[in-house]
Design a protein around this motif. Sequence first.
Motif, mmCIF file in Angstrom:
data_model
loop_
_atom_site.group_PDB
_atom_site.id
_atom_site.type_symbol
_atom_site.label_atom_id
_atom_site.label_comp_id
_atom_site.label_asym_id
_atom_site.label_seq_id
_atom_site.Cartn_x
_atom_site.Cartn_y
_atom_site.Cartn_z
ATOM 1 N N PRO A 207 -10.214 -28.754 -32.239
ATOM 2 C CA PRO A 207 -9.353 -29.381 -33.249
ATOM 3 C C PRO A 207 -8.110 -28.572 -33.602
ATOM 4 N N GLY A 208 -8.009 -27.352 -33.135
ATOM 5 C CA GLY A 208 -6.829 -26.547 -33.448
ATOM 6 C C GLY A 208 -5.700 -26.718 -32.447
ATOM 7 N N MET A 209 -5.784 -27.735 -31.597
ATOM 8 C CA MET A 209 -4.709 -27.951 -30.625
ATOM 9 C C MET A 209 -3.501 -28.599 -31.321
ATOM 10 N N PRO A 210 -2.330 -28.596 -30.664
ATOM 11 C CA PRO A 210 -1.127 -29.129 -31.326
ATOM 12 C C PRO A 210 -1.197 -30.626 -31.628
ATOM 13 N N SER A 211 -2.127 -31.331 -31.008
ATOM 14 C CA SER A 211 -2.285 -32.760 -31.284
ATOM 15 C C SER A 211 -3.765 -33.086 -31.107
ATOM 16 N N THR A 212 -4.247 -34.017 -31.913
ATOM 17 C CA THR A 212 -5.659 -34.408 -31.739
ATOM 18 C C THR A 212 -5.790 -35.471 -30.655
ATOM 19 N N PHE B 209 6.525 -27.263 -27.783
ATOM 20 C CA PHE B 209 5.831 -28.554 -27.677
ATOM 21 C C PHE B 209 6.302 -29.472 -28.799
ATOM 22 N N HIS B 210 6.379 -30.772 -28.489
ATOM 23 C CA HIS B 210 6.692 -31.769 -29.526
ATOM 24 C C HIS B 210 5.741 -32.952 -29.355
ATOM 25 N N PRO B 211 4.516 -32.832 -29.857
ATOM 26 C CA PRO B 211 3.562 -33.949 -29.721
ATOM 27 C C PRO B 211 4.099 -35.192 -30.418
ATOM 28 N N LEU B 212 3.763 -36.349 -29.886
ATOM 29 C CA LEU B 212 4.303 -37.605 -30.415
ATOM 30 C C LEU B 212 3.292 -38.284 -31.341
ATOM 31 N N ALA B 213 3.826 -39.134 -32.225
ATOM 32 C CA ALA B 213 2.962 -39.877 -33.148
ATOM 33 C C ALA B 213 2.209 -40.965 -32.383
ATOM 34 N N VAL B 214 1.190 -41.513 -33.027
ATOM 35 C CA VAL B 214 0.287 -42.453 -32.340
ATOM 36 C C VAL B 214 1.048 -43.593 -31.663
ATOM 37 N N ASP B 215 2.000 -44.192 -32.375
ATOM 38 C CA ASP B 215 2.672 -45.348 -31.778
ATOM 39 C C ASP B 215 4.078 -45.003 -31.285
ATOM 40 N N GLU B 216 4.360 -43.728 -31.126
ATOM 41 C CA GLU B 216 5.717 -43.316 -30.732
ATOM 42 C C GLU B 216 5.903 -43.417 -29.217
ATOM 43 N N THR C 93 15.540 -41.593 -19.162
ATOM 44 C CA THR C 93 16.543 -42.154 -18.253
ATOM 45 C C THR C 93 15.795 -42.872 -17.135
ATOM 46 N N GLY C 94 16.400 -43.916 -16.619
ATOM 47 C CA GLY C 94 15.748 -44.667 -15.550
ATOM 48 C C GLY C 94 14.898 -45.798 -16.092
ATOM 49 N N GLY C 95 14.773 -45.897 -17.427
ATOM 50 C CA GLY C 95 14.086 -47.063 -17.998
ATOM 51 C C GLY C 95 12.649 -46.843 -18.424
ATOM 52 N N GLY C 96 12.046 -45.718 -18.055
ATOM 53 C CA GLY C 96 10.644 -45.496 -18.426
ATOM 54 C C GLY C 96 10.504 -44.988 -19.853
ATOM 55 N N THR C 97 9.263 -44.830 -20.277
ATOM 56 C CA THR C 97 9.010 -44.257 -21.606
ATOM 57 C C THR C 97 7.896 -43.221 -21.498
ATOM 58 N N GLY C 98 7.872 -42.352 -22.530
ATOM 59 C CA GLY C 98 6.791 -41.373 -22.615
ATOM 60 C C GLY C 98 6.022 -41.583 -23.906
ATOM 61 N N THR C 99 4.733 -41.258 -23.903
ATOM 62 C CA THR C 99 3.925 -41.300 -25.122
ATOM 63 C C THR C 99 3.141 -39.990 -25.211
ATOM 64 N N VAL C 100 2.414 -39.818 -26.278
ATOM 65 C CA VAL C 100 1.473 -38.720 -26.529
ATOM 66 C C VAL C 100 2.146 -37.366 -26.743
ATOM 67 N N TRP C 101 3.070 -37.012 -25.874
ATOM 68 C CA TRP C 101 3.512 -35.628 -25.794
ATOM 69 C C TRP C 101 4.937 -35.537 -25.305
ATOM 70 N N SER C 102 5.665 -34.524 -25.754
ATOM 71 C CA SER C 102 6.952 -34.196 -25.136
ATOM 72 C C SER C 102 7.165 -32.703 -25.351
ATOM 73 N N GLU C 103 8.130 -32.121 -24.654
ATOM 74 C CA GLU C 103 8.319 -30.675 -24.787
ATOM 75 C C GLU C 103 9.715 -30.270 -24.322
ATOM 76 N N THR C 104 10.125 -29.089 -24.732
ATOM 77 C CA THR C 104 11.426 -28.564 -24.327
ATOM 78 C C THR C 104 11.270 -27.857 -22.982
ATOM 79 N N VAL C 105 11.794 -28.476 -21.953
ATOM 80 C CA VAL C 105 11.664 -27.928 -20.598
ATOM 81 C C VAL C 105 12.989 -27.289 -20.186
ATOM 82 N N ARG D 238 3.361 -38.300 -21.219
ATOM 83 C CA ARG D 238 2.519 -39.316 -20.570
ATOM 84 C C ARG D 238 3.405 -40.509 -20.235
ATOM 85 N N LEU D 239 3.665 -40.705 -18.953
ATOM 86 C CA LEU D 239 4.553 -41.790 -18.531
ATOM 87 C C LEU D 239 3.877 -43.136 -18.740
#
Length: 666
Positions: A412-417, A515-522, A527-539, A577-578
């Motif tokens: 439970p101590g991870m950046p997102s549940t 790390f920038h974890p995403l909200a449940v419905d975020e 670019t290219g038209g896709g979307t990501g969910t769950v997680w994002s990060e500074t690469v 998560r694509l």
Amino acid sequence: MPDDTRLRYGGDYNPEQWPPQVWREDVDLMRRARVTLVTVGVFAWSRLEPRPGRYTFDWLDEVLDLLHAADIRVALATPTAGPPPWFSLAHPDALPVTADGVRLHHGSRDTYCAAAPAYRRAARRITTALADRYAHHPALALWHVHNEYGTTCHCPHTEAAFRRWLADRHGDLDTLNDAWVTSFWSQHYTDWAQIGTPRATQYLHNPGHLLDFRRFWSDTLLTAYTEQRDLLRTANPDVPVTTNYVLGDWVPVDHGRWSREVDLVAVDHYPSAVDRDAETQAALAADTARGWSRHGTDGRTGDWLLMETAPNLIYTDGRMHTKEPGRMLRQSVAHVARGSRGALFFQWRAPRGGAERFHSALVGHAGADSRVYREAVRLGHVLDRLAEVRAPVAATVAVTADPASGWALRHPGMPSTRLDHHAEVAAAHGALWRAGITCDVVVAGDRLDGYRLLVVPALYLVDDRVSAWVRDHVHGGGYAVVTYLSGVADEHARVRLGGYPGALRDVLGIRVEEFHPLAVDERVPLTGGGTGTVWSETVHLTGATAVTAYTTGVLHGRPAVTRHRYGAGTAWYVSTRLDDDTYRRLLTEAARTAGVTPVCPGTPDGVEAVRRSGPDGSWLFLLNHTDRPQTVPAAGTDLLTGVTATGAVDLPAGGVAVLREPDTPQ
Ligand code: GAL
């Protein structure tokens, strides 16, 4: 002599629940359905040993003889998942204790502690008695040890065994303290006696402690299994021994590690979805079983056995859903397509009482005059025709799965549940499934000869050996797709420093700063038209190039998916998560670059195609999971109908075809 070239077809059979006249009817119905194998005795301990050391084998003698006379073979179970009431009363110390310190009582099944000496003694004793009596019975095809190892315990026996296991793993307390980073929150241990099992505590547990407890418990259950296996092997080395794995990320068992200890990998699979996800879940279970079967072996074909599934029902959302007519057959053939040596079900006949009286059965409460039994008869005939298919499943893509990473990510101590290793593996596998590309789900570190593309989803724990394994694969000319959280921590769940993912930065040519974890419905647009969910990060790019980028927020313009040429190969990194389509497109492109094409190009969406091929020929399985007729560009003779197609195969809605492809000898 029994004919063992037949596919295994049948399921759990519980004659102890019925009077002898029903056994005769059962055997007659089994013959009509062409049943070839039944699992007997899984929960029959109290009928086999009604009092300590007093055995009643007469009924089992009769049942095995009846089955043998009907040419039905037997997977004989050791009944150790259901100790009788007398055992629990005589050995209260062998009853399990929960993490909250509650001692459980007799009244269900699996109510024992696998580390308790009295339980292990009693289990060895009943196993020996069964082996003495039946090891050479002509109906015996397979030993089925126990049932779905998976319970845990926190009793004093477990605690003592845990300390011994820890001493063995870490050697000394300094090493353990370092591995668990016990300097945090004043947890430094100065005596082994201070270490208990991770029972209920005030706030978050130490992650290393939790992880080692899961590993220890998997090893403890494995020893309980191998103890029985060795007794059975000694009684007759010619009879293979296995145990049925229960699938699910909650199970405290590292099945890959177990697979070298079984003669045949056997899994139980119960989908938890009603829609087509049930089929993708089944494919994932099958590809995982095949990977386990190949694990650590050079020559194994990857054969495995579907030991249990529900014939006519799917249980989810608090109720039973009826499988549509034909779906049982299609799902069974799908498992054979992916390497199962047959299709076995829980259960043959539905019981009149007991906790699972409404569970699925080939012969339900309505009896044999029923849709389900008629479908069972048809399935028996179909499986009979598939016996010629012995070639291995053709797969040149490997996806890694790692139970320890799954356990660690549940802390439970991870950046997102919302971090779920199993879901990430399923997402990668599902994308390949939709792309029509077959993969093996492998254990990290397995031999990769023959695999062109390696997919590494959320492999959170990466030790130096596995890090070198990914690097060497790519450097030597292989291709890899690695997703977020992979390689972040070492084998003790300690974060690797200097930027994520510490173990894989060089091969990926990136460095992740935040790390920038995403909200449940975020959903974040890319670019290219896709979307990501769950997680994002500074690469940050340190050699890789960006394939797609984030288009909003703090990450606007920063890479989301990257690609890096490393040695003679290429590695992609996916930092979110694509969505399903984008993931499928990415993996299709990575596979194409790696020289991997779909099994049967031009197959319509919703039709699953799997090829089994080898020196003896090639067979193409086509499964139409849609409710419309479909046409597939393929050629060969359908084993089910005998019809030969030259360029196109017409599949009815929900239909299947198994084509012996041209040039395959009959
Ligand atoms: C399995 C188990 C069987 C039965 C079945 C019910 O997991 O091995 O004994 O409980 O579930 O669906």
